[in-house]
Motif scaffolding. Structure first.
Motif: not given
Length: 116
Positions: A78-82
């Motif tokens: 995913d492009e939105q990483l934690p």
């Protein structure tokens, strides 16, 4: 030797390396870097080798980000990483600080040997 600051840097870097993982390939790289940091702690009598292993650990952390970019490009991550995705960078910084302290110790020992 626990009283050395580079030991604490390497210990925190090893702990941060195993906090989370996104895929098995990323986990393997982080596990290798963490194991290398732990091993580096225990060879405190061989400071040049410690410095080299710190450099290898830094390169492994950088390889983690390169692999992460490749996984994002392929669509497997995913492009939105934690927020914890910055932990490998923190580990690399801690390894750099440990390497700097190890090299300073080596210079100090060499200077003391010259005085004798």
């Amino acid at each position: 030797m626990i009283q050395r600051k580079q030991t604490l840097f390497l210990l925190v870097a090893a702990i941060l390396g195993l906090v989370f993982w996104l895929s098995w390939s990323l986990f393997v790289i982080q596990a290798l870097a963490s194991a290398l940091s732990l091993y580096t702690i225990f060879i405190y009598k061989k400071r040049p080798r410690q410095a080299t292993l710190c450099l290898v650990s830094i390169l492994l952390h950088l390889a983690w980000y390169i692999l992460l970019a490749a996984l994002i490009h392929q669509g497997q991550a995913d492009e939105q990483l934690p927020i914890v995705a910055c932990f490998p960078l923190l580990s690399a910084i801690l390894c750099f600080m440990a390497r700097k302290a190890i090299l300073a110790d080596e210079r100090l020992v060499k200077a003391a040997d010259r005085i004798r």
